[in-house]
Write an enzyme that holds these catalytic residues in place. Structure first.
Site, PDB file in Angstrom:
ATOM      1  N   LYS A   1      38.342  24.447  39.000  1.00 20.41           N
ATOM      2  CA  LYS A   1      38.321  26.224  39.276  1.00 20.41           C
ATOM      3  C   LYS A   1      39.809  26.488  39.090  1.00 20.41           C
ATOM      4  O   LYS A   1      40.400  27.621  39.435  1.00 20.41           O
ATOM      5  CB  LYS A   1      37.643  26.832  41.208  1.00 20.41           C
ATOM      6  CG  LYS A   1      35.739  26.448  40.940  1.00 20.41           C
ATOM      7  CD  LYS A   1      35.475  27.336  41.143  1.00 20.41           C
ATOM      8  CE  LYS A   1      33.600  27.759  41.173  1.00 20.41           C
ATOM      9  NZ  LYS A   1      33.040  26.831  41.309  1.00 20.41           N
TER      10      LYS A   1
ATOM     11  N   GLU B   1      36.899  37.182  43.804  1.00 19.66           N
ATOM     12  CA  GLU B   1      34.938  37.435  45.070  1.00 19.66           C
ATOM     13  C   GLU B   1      34.946  35.451  45.243  1.00 19.66           C
ATOM     14  O   GLU B   1      35.623  34.465  44.328  1.00 19.66           O
ATOM     15  CB  GLU B   1      34.210  37.525  43.899  1.00 19.66           C
ATOM     16  CG  GLU B   1      33.262  36.796  43.516  1.00 19.66           C
ATOM     17  CD  GLU B   1      34.318  35.926  41.556  1.00 19.66           C
ATOM     18  OE1 GLU B   1      35.046  36.636  41.790  1.00 19.66           O
ATOM     19  OE2 GLU B   1      34.332  34.942  41.264  1.00 19.66           O
TER      20      GLU B   1
ATOM     21  N   SER C   1      32.630  17.945  37.554  1.00 19.34           N
ATOM     22  CA  SER C   1      32.972  19.275  38.077  1.00 19.34           C
ATOM     23  C   SER C   1      34.664  19.405  38.770  1.00 19.34           C
ATOM     24  O   SER C   1      34.943  19.689  39.259  1.00 19.34           O
ATOM     25  CB  SER C   1      32.535  20.361  38.029  1.00 19.34           C
ATOM     26  OG  SER C   1      31.093  20.131  39.140  1.00 19.34           O
TER      27      SER C   1
END
Ligand SMILES: *Cc1c(COP(=O)(O)O)cnc(C)c1O
Length: 411
Positions: free
Chosen positions: A103, A125, A391
């Protein structure tokens, strides 16, 4: 769809003809946004066009990815998994990035873009808090105040990440509306952006939302696949036979897949959250069992009931617990270039254990779904070379994992 037709659409994608001028990937994507949001979206479109391929922006992004976010990430040959699965297994280590997941690639890129666009504040968010933490860290680094919207239910469930965001200087605003989780938090972030279009930038967390977000986030995450493709060639002299990644909104998967789209001999497999069962409401397998519809400004696959109401979803991994998926994935599925399967909660938990014991790597529960998909594929295709996008790291999942342990020890 006929084969020639699918090939033609894939070639258009590879030639950069998608998304088209309406922000569509074939029928998917677009800008289904209220009139009040259009000026902000148009401004963002211009900004993306101006800066994404601008040398000075790219240089700054590359420098920050290297010096601050820990890129390039490693490629690890997983020897014991290879033996157990009768395959050559390689793992792309996004768990080694700053803040612990892919991310950060997106949050950092968008924070830098926000600064170039003159934004005085950023909104974001978050569901599980991973994107909120990445956005808070990136905004601190870039020097822009950050406001994170988070559902009140998630604030309860994910309090360590709330503390991390606060420590990093972000303001966390609880959302009590709607489902009080990620979906409602995205709505609130859009609402804030509409109310402050001149000075505010919205950092969305995945390849979802109206155009140009799916394009922007994909471009920022595609660094994963560019690195991994080179690393695989260096390590093996060849491309992998198949690439696996978990799919929530779809950003880490698009990020690793994109560099391999033109290599049609490489199988690409996305793994969604199969949750507790196939029944509606008990999983988040949007591509496997959804239908087309509109959510958060984009036409894509969606989990909704016969009346068109968006379904509640379930997954043990909060990062995959979303009823929608990025429009480019819907497109890639429709032309048959990427296959989407699912892994259940229990399979993911078992894969965490297997990966820890075999390789000394604690994967995020999300990432464990990719391991499950890879293991199943290897059982059908022995002797192949497999690349898995890991990830993120599993430290954030310790409360869930410890609870499982306690349940085991009780027996
Ligand atoms: C958020 C998250 C995901 C899911 O998001 P995508 O946009 O589908 O990549 C997957 N893995 C980890 C570790 C995450 O934090």
């Amino acid at each position: 769809m006929k084969n020639e037709e699918a090939t033609e659409l894939l070639n258009k994608l590879l030639n950069g003809e998608f998304p088209d001028e309406n922000g569509r990937f074939g029928p998917f994507g677009g800008q289904f946004a209220p009139e009040t949001l259009m000026p902000a979206l148009k401004k963002l479109e211009k900004g993306v066009e101006q800066f994404l391929n601008d040398d000075s922006f790219r240089d700054e992004l590359t420098r920050e990815l290297q010096q601050w976010a820990g890129r390039p990430t490693g490629l690890t040959f997983a020897g014991k998994l290879s033996e157990a699965w009768e395959a050559n297994v390689y793992i792309k280590r996004e768990d080694l990035t700053h803040t612990g997941a892919h991310k950060i690639n997106n949050a950092l890129g968008q924070a830098l873009l926000a600064k170039r666009l003159g934004a005085k504040r950023v909104v974001a968010e978050t569901g599980a808090g991973q994107h909120g933490v990445a956005a808070a860290a990136a905004c601190a680094r870039v020097g822009i105040p950050c406001v994170v919207y988070m559902g009140s239910v998630d604030i309860e469930r994910q309090s360590p990440n709330v503390d991390r965001m606060l420590q990093l200087g972000a303001e966390v605003i609880p959302v009590d509306a709607g489902d009080k989780t990620l979906r409602a938090a995205i709505d609130e972030a859009f609402r804030d952006w509409v109310a402050h279009p001149d000075d505010t930038y919205y950092i969305i967390g995945s390849v979802v939302g109206p155009h140009p977000y799916p394009l922007l986030v994909r471009e920022l995450q595609s660094v994963i696949g560019k690195e991994a493709r080179e690393q695989m060639i260096k390590a093996t002299g060849n491309l992998p036979d198949a690439v696996f990644a978990c799919v929530g909104g779809g950003s880490n998967a698009i990020g690793i897949f994109h560099a391999f789209l033109a290599d049609t001999e490489v199988e690409l497999v996305g793994v969604e959250a199969g949750g507790k069962s196939d029944s509606l409401g008990e999983n988040a397998a949007t591509l496997a069992s959804g239908k087309p519809g509109i959510l958060h400004g984009s036409y894509s696959m969606l989990l909704h009931d016969a009346d068109g109401l968006v379904q509640e979803t379930h997954s043990i991994s909060a990062g995959l617990d979303y009823p929608g998926v990025g429009p480019e994935h819907a497109f890639l599925q429709s032309i048959g270039r990427v296959t989407y399967i699912s892994a259940t909660d229990d399979e993911a938990l078992e894969a965490v254990r297997e990966c820890c014991a075999a390789e000394g790597i604690l994967p995020a529960l999300e990432s464990a779904h990719a391991l499950v998909g890879a293991r199943k594929w290897a059982a059908q295709n022995p002797g192949k070379t497999i690349l898995i996008g890991l990830s993120g790291r599993g430290d954030k999942d310790m409360p869930t994992l410890s609870k499982m342990h306690k349940d085991l020890f009780k027996e």
